[in-house]
Design an enzyme around this catalytic site. Sequence first.
Site, PDB file in Angstrom:
ATOM      1  N   ASP A 110     -19.389 -13.825 -19.952  1.00 41.62           N
ATOM      2  CA  ASP A 110     -20.012 -13.845 -18.622  1.00 41.62           C
ATOM      3  C   ASP A 110     -21.487 -14.245 -18.692  1.00 41.62           C
ATOM      4  OD1 ASP A 110     -17.553 -12.855 -17.932  1.00 41.62           O
ATOM      5  OD2 ASP A 110     -18.232 -10.777 -17.946  1.00 41.62           O
ATOM      6  N   HIS A 141       7.676  -7.922  -3.967  1.00 38.67           N
ATOM      7  CA  HIS A 141       6.333  -8.299  -4.434  1.00 38.67           C
ATOM      8  C   HIS A 141       6.340  -9.664  -5.134  1.00 38.67           C
ATOM      9  CE1 HIS A 141       4.222  -4.553  -3.509  1.00 38.67           C
ATOM     10  NE2 HIS A 141       5.417  -4.015  -3.650  1.00 38.67           N
ATOM     11  N   GLU A 155       3.844 -11.305  -6.024  1.00 40.44           N
ATOM     12  CA  GLU A 155       2.668 -11.456  -6.880  1.00 40.44           C
ATOM     13  C   GLU A 155       2.903 -11.013  -8.323  1.00 40.44           C
ATOM     14  OE1 GLU A 155       3.116  -9.312  -4.483  1.00 40.44           O
ATOM     15  OE2 GLU A 155       2.076  -7.418  -4.748  1.00 40.44           O
ATOM     16  N   LYS A 183     -12.556 -13.017 -14.114  1.00 43.66           N
ATOM     17  CA  LYS A 183     -12.924 -13.390 -15.484  1.00 43.66           C
ATOM     18  C   LYS A 183     -12.255 -14.707 -15.933  1.00 43.66           C
ATOM     19  CE  LYS A 183     -14.493 -11.401 -19.526  1.00 43.66           C
ATOM     20  NZ  LYS A 183     -15.604 -10.470 -19.512  1.00 43.66           N
ATOM     21  N   GLY A 207       0.844  -1.194   0.000  1.00 47.40           N
ATOM     22  CA  GLY A 207       0.000   0.000   0.000  1.00 47.40           C
ATOM     23  C   GLY A 207       0.869   1.230   0.000  1.00 47.40           C
ATOM     24  N   CYS A 237       5.289  -6.280   1.445  1.00 50.41           N
ATOM     25  CA  CYS A 237       5.695  -4.870   1.360  1.00 50.41           C
ATOM     26  C   CYS A 237       5.123  -4.070   2.531  1.00 50.41           C
ATOM     27  CB  CYS A 237       5.297  -4.292   0.004  1.00 50.41           C
ATOM     28  SG  CYS A 237       6.185  -2.781  -0.377  1.00 50.41           S
ATOM     29  N   TYR A 238       4.131  -3.228   2.309  1.00 56.73           N
ATOM     30  CA  TYR A 238       3.533  -2.507   3.440  1.00 56.73           C
ATOM     31  C   TYR A 238       3.044  -3.511   4.495  1.00 56.73           C
ATOM     32  CZ  TYR A 238       0.506   0.686   6.066  1.00 56.73           C
ATOM     33  OH  TYR A 238      -0.085   1.414   7.064  1.00 56.73           O
TER      34      TYR A 238
END
Length: 547
Positions: free
Chosen positions: A261, A203, A205, A403, A88, A115-116
Amino acid sequence: MASKPVRNKSKPKFRKGHSASGKKLSRSVAIKVNPSETVVILDFGSQYTQLIARRVREHKVFSVILPYHSALETIQSYKPGALIMTGGPANVYDAKAPLPDPRIFDLGIPVLGICYGLQVIGHLLKGGAVEKSERREYGHAKIQIARGQDLFRNFPAETDCWMSHGDKLSKVPDGFEILAHTSSAPIAAVGHRAKRVYGVQFHPEVVHTPLGKEIFRNFLFEISGFRGTWTPQSFIENTVREIREVVGNGRVVLGMSGGVDSSTAAVLIHKAIGDRQTCIFVNNGLLRLGEAERVLETFRDRLKLNLHYVNAEALFLKALKGVTDPEKKRKIIGRLFIKVFEKEARKIGKVAYLAQGTLYPDVIESVSVHGGPTSTIKSHHNVGGLPKKMKLKLLEPFRMLFKDEVREIGRELGVPVEFIRRQPFPGPGLAVRILGAVDKKRLELLRKADWVVIDEIKKAGWYEKLWQSFAVLLPVRSVGVMGDERTYDYATAIRAVHSNDGMTADWAKLPPEVLGRISNRIINEVRGINRVCYDISSKPPSTIEWE
Ligand code: XMP
């Protein structure tokens, strides 16, 4: 684990939205997801929060995103087997720093701070300290792993990671050990083995951390003991059961657009309640070449859905006659769509539910630590965005899905690949790709040009690499020469972009040969177009659609 008292807990500030638990959405009926394993992700306003949720789900463990200030009871209501705290933009020592309820460390479940999130660990737990760094560390870094265990099980002694931070942990909390460092960050990862609390400054991710996936795998399976039970099959089984239970003997109506969808939702609900679902497919005359036929052939004839087809082309074209303003076009199309849909729905008789293919990113309660832009750029009309006054309850089986997960479910349910891999298509259709007034002749021109674009892009193997690719008909005529004859015809623009979510986009560097083939074919095959341009603008500052 002793935690320090929370200092200056900030007042939560977040955009209005819908809670992940569905509490705020009074019209939406709860379709419980019932995963056997859940990770709660506490969001501190990171741009990567959804990516973290997807990384966890890629390992077949369900994840749910909650604002950092969520009450402990809310967090516990998800029965999480582990917690992740995101990065963040804030500084933990600031008076208004976003901080979680410190009792999360007493829940006895594994925690991973990113991180944060790592700094939150350092700030809240006894003995830890976070300090401002002289300089921001941003970009690739080499990380040295102290011991190939826990988070770093089976890791080499050195690997790459992606850093993006200003502050850093200067002292590890009591009982923690340093698991990794970089040349500029002596504390790049920490862990408390007995308490199963871990933190990384970088990070994992993002793709720039090549072994990031392994870090999640280790956290989820080695440290948290998950088994990975969140599969398309388990979702389908559970949701079919839930839909049957919730709908009972009621009837459901669904607006079918042909997009992934709504198509997948229709097939899933059909599996649950069969013909008690009616799908309404409105042809507004603004669809692409052969689109209506393909939807009917696939869903009505082949998959045997109860599909009502309404050809409202004449109605829409009449209402759009002479209208050039993009916002007016959108409003006309949106309103007319609702009118046509309602009229058709009334014919079905008593209906209790309106089914929609709403996705998780539309309902996540987003945290905005520093506030964020809220102005509307375009008033999007969605086929999904349907009549409020119909007073129907909303059935949204994909409210908790991303999605790519819907695509997997669709594949599992036998929705043809053509629909699953489809690029997004806007609700107002070709009307926002014809600049100026829309009429039958221009629609014909654009349809043919657009078909060539898609055909060539598919043949070149680019279709699935792109977020969207299409033709736009410009209100410009220019001089050309065909054979010995002078022409004075329309120009078309080709748009092809990469994007993750449509919010930002880069123009695609299509090979010149592909562009050449598209141009040649359009000019040769579409009588009335004699010039093709390639749009090389990104979003921002341009938008993806031209109107
Ligand atoms: P823009 O043009 O705003 O588009 O950069 C971002 C994404 O949204 C789609 N789009 C729409 N979708 N109704 C929709 O359902 C609309 O009115 C609409 N306008 C744009 C666009 O195709 C792109 O994917």
